[in-house]
Structures are given as structure tokens and as C-alpha cells.
Scaffold this active site. Sequence first.
Site, short mmCIF file in Angstrom:
data_model
loop_
_atom_site.label_atom_id
_atom_site.label_comp_id
_atom_site.label_asym_id
_atom_site.label_seq_id
_atom_site.Cartn_x
_atom_site.Cartn_y
_atom_site.Cartn_z
N LYS A 151 0.86 -1.18 0.00
CA LYS A 151 0.00 0.00 0.00
C LYS A 151 0.91 1.23 0.00
O LYS A 151 1.24 1.80 1.05
CB LYS A 151 -0.92 -0.06 1.23
CG LYS A 151 -2.24 0.63 1.03
CD LYS A 151 -3.23 0.27 2.11
CE LYS A 151 -4.35 1.28 2.22
NZ LYS A 151 -5.25 1.35 1.07
C1 LIG Z 1 -6.39 -1.22 -4.01
C2 LIG Z 1 -6.95 -1.85 -2.80
N1 LIG Z 1 -7.31 -3.15 -2.86
C3 LIG Z 1 -7.84 -3.78 -1.80
C4 LIG Z 1 -8.04 -3.13 -0.60
C5 LIG Z 1 -8.61 -3.88 0.56
O1 LIG Z 1 -7.65 -4.02 1.57
P1 LIG Z 1 -8.08 -4.11 3.09
O2 LIG Z 1 -9.13 -5.15 3.18
O3 LIG Z 1 -6.82 -4.48 3.79
O4 LIG Z 1 -8.56 -2.76 3.48
C6 LIG Z 1 -7.69 -1.77 -0.50
C7 LIG Z 1 -7.88 -1.04 0.76
O5 LIG Z 1 -6.95 -0.82 1.49
C8 LIG Z 1 -7.13 -1.13 -1.61
O6 LIG Z 1 -6.77 0.16 -1.55
#
Ligand SMILES: Cc1ncc(COP(=O)(O)O)c(C=O)c1O
Length: 302
Positions: A151
Site C-alpha cells: 500500500k
Molecule cells: C487497491 C486496494 N485493494 C484492496 C483493498 C482492501 O484491503 P483491506 O481489506 O486491507 O482494506 C484496499 C484497501 O486498502 C485497496 O486500496
Amino acid sequence: MPSYVYFQKQFMPLSEARLSVMTHCLHYGTAAFEGIRGNWNAEQEQMYLFRLKEHYQRLLCGCRILKINLPYTLSELCQITVETVARCGFREDIYVRPVAYKSSEAIGVRLHNLDEDFLVFAFPWGPYLDIDKARCCISSWQRPSGVPQAKITGLYVNNALAKTEAVENGFHEAIMLTPDGYVSEGSGENIFVVLDGKLVTPPISDVMLVGVTRDSVITLARNELGIETVERRLGRSELFAASECFLTGTAANITPVAEVDRRKIGDGKIGNITRKLQELYFSVIQGRDSRYLEWCTPVYNK
Ligand SMILES: Cc1ncc(COP(=O)(O)O)c(C=O)c1O
């Protein structure tokens, strides 16, 4: 009620935190970040941070990729976050945003010879996709391959392009494909479908962010509904064959998908498996399910 931030190694009101226009991460996307939910349980008058440790494990992985050496351990990051949220005193659902970033006032594309800092703040935030059911499109923007699966702020520009393209074309959310045309994820969520009664989600190798919510859903489906999730490549047209489809993410929770590219998924209503998972998930994140309390960090001392 004012928000607080932990910034430059101290707590302060969010409104007082300022960064220079020359800050490296503003120019080159050199920051790792997280989104964590604080879920308010009115009955217990408690705020629960959901899977705090797992979010910080992912942040620390992003830091290793970006060569950011934070002077904090995993457990110190969790403690700082609990204290920041406690200082805010919110009594409603919140979102917590930690950022580890290259903080030097320096121009030049690189990761080395730069200072770094960590900040975290919290603010009240209800549902991200504020709808019962999402209408999605397949984006003309792809999830790029060969980039780190972390991220990292600089990687979000394609997702922003995809989201705005979707909204400007009258949809709620974009579904992005891999460069070779398989389903990857939403602009801020992972995706699941129900195909022939089985739960299917794209594999980690299909360039999406590996979601904490994705993992929670796989675990809840297995333990509580007796449904195994198949992680395999998902063709675009399989979305139209699915009887159910939903998006998962910290911000979006579990959001059912009613349509993709103006084709109904199933009968366009919330499917049975999606509904059961949604109910379970909400009870778990609000600390109402004693079996999953280890996923919930209480904020307020009582
Ligand atoms: C591009 C992306 N995919 C998937 C997710 C889902 O991740 P999480 O369940 O850890 O929030 C997120 C959110 O953070 C995201 O930004």
C-alpha cells in the site's frame, strides 16, 4: 470534536500538523500507508480497532520496500495508534490513517539519503461506498504488473484514474483487470464472486493489494459457513456468470455488487452468501462476536 494526530514524534491537534511543499513523498509517492477501521460499539461504549496488528505488518512491509526505517516496533505502532484514537474520544465509526513517509525537503527521484517520519490520525467516517449495492464497470485502466504489492501512495494513481472514470460514467466503482485481462480488484477493494455455489477470488499473484478484509472473509466463510474460498484466476466474463459478487475492504466493508457493465449479477439483489458474510463481518468488527475478539483492539480504558 477535534481530531488528533501523532506527527513528528508528538501528539497534536490535526489542524496544527503541517508539511513543507518540498516534502519528498508529495512529489514522488514515497510513502506507505494504511487504512484501519475503528468500529463503535454503542452497547459496550467501546471503540474497536479491527486487525490493527495485521495492518501494521503490511505497513512495515511497505516500509521495507521503500527503505523506510521507522524507530518503532510493531507493538509501539499499535500503542501510538490506540493513544491517538483515545485522545480523539470519538463515539462513532472512524477511519485511521497511518502514513510512513520520506519527510526530507528534497527534490530528486530516489529512496536513499532521505529522512523519514511516521504519522497517524483518525477521523469519523461512515461507509465508503454509501450504497446497499454497487454498480460497477470494468475499467479501461489496468492494475500494473511488476510493481510492489504494497500500500504505497505512488501506486494509487491508476486506481484514482479508474475510480473517477467509473463515477463520471455513472457507476459507483471500477473493477480493474490485470495486464493480461483477468479480474484483479476494485479501485480500493478486493473482489469475490459466488460461482456454482463456490466462493472464488483472484489469487495474490493477480497484482492486487492483499486485503486484510479479504483474509477475514476467507476465514469467516470457512469457519462459520463451511465454505472454502477458491483462489484462482477469474476471467472477466465469469463475473457475468456469477450468482453473487461483492467487494471487500476496510473502507467499503463488504459491499454487494448488483451490476457489472450494466449486466445484472444474479438477480441483482443481495445474495444469500453475501448477506450471511455481511452479518457475520459486522458483528465481528464491532466486537460482538466473542470468537473473534482477538481481531479487535479496544481503545477506551474502562
Ligand atoms: C487497491 C486496494 N485493494 C484492496 C483493498 C482492501 O484491503 P483491506 O481489506 O486491507 O482494506 C484496499 C484497501 O486498502 C485497496 O486500496
